[in-house]
Scaffold this motif. Sequence first.
Motif, PDB file in Angstrom:
ATOM      1  N   ALA A 154      15.149   2.920  18.028  1.00 19.99           N
ATOM      2  CA  ALA A 154      14.513   1.717  18.976  1.00 19.99           C
ATOM      3  C   ALA A 154      15.290   0.329  18.612  1.00 19.99           C
ATOM      4  CB  ALA A 154      13.124   1.623  18.460  1.00 19.99           C
ATOM      5  N   TYR A 155      15.578   0.179  17.304  1.00 13.27           N
ATOM      6  CA  TYR A 155      16.474  -1.025  17.127  1.00 13.27           C
ATOM      7  C   TYR A 155      17.778  -0.699  16.760  1.00 13.27           C
ATOM      8  CZ  TYR A 155      11.785  -2.906  15.848  1.00 13.27           C
ATOM      9  OH  TYR A 155      10.408  -3.176  15.960  1.00 13.27           O
ATOM     10  N   GLY A 156      18.563  -1.633  16.830  1.00  2.81           N
ATOM     11  CA  GLY A 156      19.994  -1.556  16.787  1.00  2.81           C
ATOM     12  C   GLY A 156      20.423  -1.771  15.269  1.00  2.81           C
ATOM     13  N   PRO A 157      21.787  -1.094  14.876  1.00  3.36           N
ATOM     14  CA  PRO A 157      22.070  -1.120  13.413  1.00  3.36           C
ATOM     15  C   PRO A 157      22.488  -2.741  13.053  1.00  3.36           C
ATOM     16  CG  PRO A 157      23.486   0.423  14.727  1.00  3.36           C
ATOM     17  CD  PRO A 157      22.602  -0.389  15.668  1.00  3.36           C
ATOM     18  N   GLY A 158      21.771  -3.100  11.960  1.00  9.98           N
ATOM     19  CA  GLY A 158      21.943  -4.412  11.467  1.00  9.98           C
ATOM     20  C   GLY A 158      21.138  -5.537  12.082  1.00  9.98           C
ATOM     21  N   TRP A 159      20.136  -5.131  12.997  1.00  8.53           N
ATOM     22  CA  TRP A 159      19.014  -6.115  13.597  1.00  8.53           C
ATOM     23  C   TRP A 159      18.144  -6.509  12.404  1.00  8.53           C
ATOM     24  CZ3 TRP A 159      16.837  -4.114  18.789  1.00  8.53           C
ATOM     25  CH2 TRP A 159      17.778  -4.189  19.714  1.00  8.53           C
ATOM     26  N   ALA A 160      17.912  -7.947  12.327  1.00  9.61           N
ATOM     27  CA  ALA A 160      17.230  -8.432  11.366  1.00  9.61           C
ATOM     28  C   ALA A 160      15.724  -7.864  11.294  1.00  9.61           C
ATOM     29  CB  ALA A 160      17.021 -10.205  11.480  1.00  9.61           C
ATOM     30  N   TRP A 161      15.024  -7.373  10.363  1.00 12.77           N
ATOM     31  CA  TRP A 161      13.669  -6.866  10.174  1.00 12.77           C
ATOM     32  C   TRP A 161      12.656  -7.833  10.651  1.00 12.77           C
ATOM     33  CZ3 TRP A 161       9.766  -8.739   7.690  1.00 12.77           C
ATOM     34  CH2 TRP A 161      10.009  -9.506   6.407  1.00 12.77           C
ATOM     35  N   GLU A 162      12.904  -9.073  10.359  1.00 16.15           N
ATOM     36  CA  GLU A 162      11.886 -10.153  10.301  1.00 16.15           C
ATOM     37  C   GLU A 162      11.772 -10.709  11.994  1.00 16.15           C
ATOM     38  OE1 GLU A 162      14.525 -13.863   9.161  1.00 16.15           O
ATOM     39  OE2 GLU A 162      14.211 -12.492   7.687  1.00 16.15           O
ATOM     40  N   ASP A 163      12.615 -10.098  12.701  1.00 12.02           N
ATOM     41  CA  ASP A 163      12.499 -10.509  14.244  1.00 12.02           C
ATOM     42  C   ASP A 163      11.815  -9.339  15.021  1.00 12.02           C
ATOM     43  OD1 ASP A 163      14.438 -12.398  13.845  1.00 12.02           O
ATOM     44  OD2 ASP A 163      16.151 -11.396  14.503  1.00 12.02           O
ATOM     45  N   TYR A 164      10.998  -8.604  14.425  1.00 18.09           N
ATOM     46  CA  TYR A 164      10.387  -7.533  15.021  1.00 18.09           C
ATOM     47  C   TYR A 164       9.298  -8.027  15.982  1.00 18.09           C
ATOM     48  CZ  TYR A 164       6.241  -8.069  12.125  1.00 18.09           C
ATOM     49  OH  TYR A 164       5.271  -8.325  11.323  1.00 18.09           O
ATOM     50  N   ASP A 165       8.668  -9.166  15.633  1.00 17.51           N
ATOM     51  CA  ASP A 165       7.668  -9.658  16.528  1.00 17.51           C
ATOM     52  C   ASP A 165       8.231 -10.876  17.442  1.00 17.51           C
ATOM     53  OD1 ASP A 165       7.913 -11.600  14.699  1.00 17.51           O
ATOM     54  OD2 ASP A 165       5.806 -11.804  14.110  1.00 17.51           O
ATOM     55  N   THR A 166       9.386 -11.145  17.584  1.00 20.62           N
ATOM     56  CA  THR A 166       9.765 -12.120  18.291  1.00 20.62           C
ATOM     57  C   THR A 166      10.221 -11.618  19.704  1.00 20.62           C
ATOM     58  OG1 THR A 166      12.009 -11.988  17.367  1.00 20.62           O
ATOM     59  CG2 THR A 166      10.542 -13.614  16.041  1.00 20.62           C
ATOM     60  N   TYR A 167      10.202 -12.529  20.662  1.00 18.82           N
ATOM     61  CA  TYR A 167      10.518 -12.281  22.221  1.00 18.82           C
ATOM     62  C   TYR A 167      11.959 -11.725  22.243  1.00 18.82           C
ATOM     63  CZ  TYR A 167      13.165 -16.396  22.640  1.00 18.82           C
ATOM     64  OH  TYR A 167      14.300 -17.122  22.807  1.00 18.82           O
ATOM     65  N   TYR A 168      12.843 -12.295  21.690  1.00 24.32           N
ATOM     66  CA  TYR A 168      14.063 -11.722  21.735  1.00 24.32           C
ATOM     67  C   TYR A 168      14.859 -10.382  21.240  1.00 24.32           C
ATOM     68  CZ  TYR A 168      14.815 -14.186  17.275  1.00 24.32           C
ATOM     69  OH  TYR A 168      14.504 -14.220  15.828  1.00 24.32           O
ATOM     70  N   SER A 169      13.548  -9.846  20.665  1.00 26.96           N
ATOM     71  CA  SER A 169      14.051  -8.501  20.006  1.00 26.96           C
ATOM     72  C   SER A 169      13.024  -7.394  20.489  1.00 26.96           C
ATOM     73  CB  SER A 169      13.940  -8.863  18.408  1.00 26.96           C
ATOM     74  OG  SER A 169      14.557  -7.750  17.837  1.00 26.96           O
ATOM     75  N   PRO A 170      12.931  -7.135  21.689  1.00 28.71           N
ATOM     76  CA  PRO A 170      12.094  -5.790  22.141  1.00 28.71           C
ATOM     77  C   PRO A 170      12.878  -4.689  21.657  1.00 28.71           C
ATOM     78  CG  PRO A 170      12.377  -7.300  23.699  1.00 28.71           C
ATOM     79  CD  PRO A 170      13.405  -7.755  22.701  1.00 28.71           C
ATOM     80  N   GLU A 171      12.063  -3.605  21.404  1.00 26.59           N
ATOM     81  CA  GLU A 171      12.422  -2.340  21.166  1.00 26.59           C
ATOM     82  C   GLU A 171      13.441  -1.505  22.364  1.00 26.59           C
ATOM     83  OE1 GLU A 171       9.870   0.396  19.565  1.00 26.59           O
ATOM     84  OE2 GLU A 171       9.171  -0.904  17.847  1.00 26.59           O
TER      85      GLU A 171
END
Length: 435
Positions: A154-171
């Motif tokens: 669902a997430y790409g390698p190295g994506w920041a964990w803290e972005d999980y609830d921000t609009y620019y980081s959908p799964e």
Amino acid sequence: MQFSFTQHPLFKTITKHLLWVVAITIVLASCAPAQKLGYGKNGHEYFDHKLFENQFTGVLVIDAQTKDTLINHNAHKYFTPASNTKIATLATAISVLGKQTPALIYTVQNDSLYFKGTGDPSQLHPYYQDSTVTQFLSKQKNLVYCPENFQDNAYGPGWAWEDYDTYYSPERSPLPLYGNVAIIFLKDSLYIIPEYFKDSLYNGGERNRKPFQNRFNRNQMPGDSLEIPFITSTKNTQKLLTSLLDKNIEIGTFPKGDSQTLYSVPTDSLLKRLMHQSDNFIAEQLMQLSAGTLTDTLNFNIARKHALDVLFPEMPQEPRWVDGSGLSRYNLFTPASLVYLLDRLYAEIPQERLFHLFPTGGKVGTLKNYYAGNPRPYLHAKSGSLGNNYNLSGYLVTDSGRVLIFSFMNNHYRQPTQKLKTRMTIFFEAIRDNL
């Protein structure tokens, strides 16, 4: 005491700015055509300026017709590209996908319609609001959802964990719905789309969503609306479709044999949003779409390998390319590699269509407020920003009508990005006016 304007700070600022312009102009005007940019083809003296002394900078500019190198500074060294990664995604998607976006793969057996996603991001997306898939499924009697073709995270390698609830980081997912985000907004009362999540609101906390739950914080509501990524899974897709269609959805395995494809929005509409809004979700799903078009499997690595091995085998330096959006700091591209991709695009796509896909300085997209032309636009390029990194790569049209292809990459700086953009504007305008 007599006042001297030459001692005023404003005079010093203006003088400094004019000296910068004059210096670039003299260099451009005094060199031979192949050496007009930056003291010959290397241009190292130009980048000795104190603005660049505590950062890493790379620039490559070539003529789109003659392929002459006009400036080369660290062009073969690796940089964190941020959203300049989307240029590679664009080049891949244009080469692999057709004019219309595949939305669904399906087949009918024993009075049941078996279907699987293609990665199409447009279905019920807040911007596209396309309902091709749901309208088609609503007319079927027995439905079996088959998710096994999605073989990715669902997430790409190295994506920041803290972005999980921000609009620019959908799964990422095989059958995205609603752009894989929940939208909360105030009208006469509080609403959430999809309505399936109406009982999933809570009060309190500092995050927009619970870390491992589809529970959304109503207290984080701004003045108009808020987009919050929701957790995707086979089970959640099944529940969303059941709620939408008011039909029972079974989970199964796609039968072997012939299948058919349902199409949705024009592919260029996805590519335009990818570049103009620098949409990370669209970027990731385009790579899934590309992989699914090439094989029966949705996986970023399939699309990347095809791009590097088949489409762009002559790229000057092989990149470290780990996602479609550039969210990951693991990505590494060189200015030379980006110029190579831009050159390939320029050679294979009509200029009008190509420039329409890129943001235009002073006009549209992420460059709307920067690099404005006078009286006409001159820059069509993709920006890429992460903390302490700002890159810009694309096409520059000079006053004499020449088209130049460039990549200007800045990594690891501590100064305000706006100051860097101002200096880059002076640089680009000098090129525009003198070549």
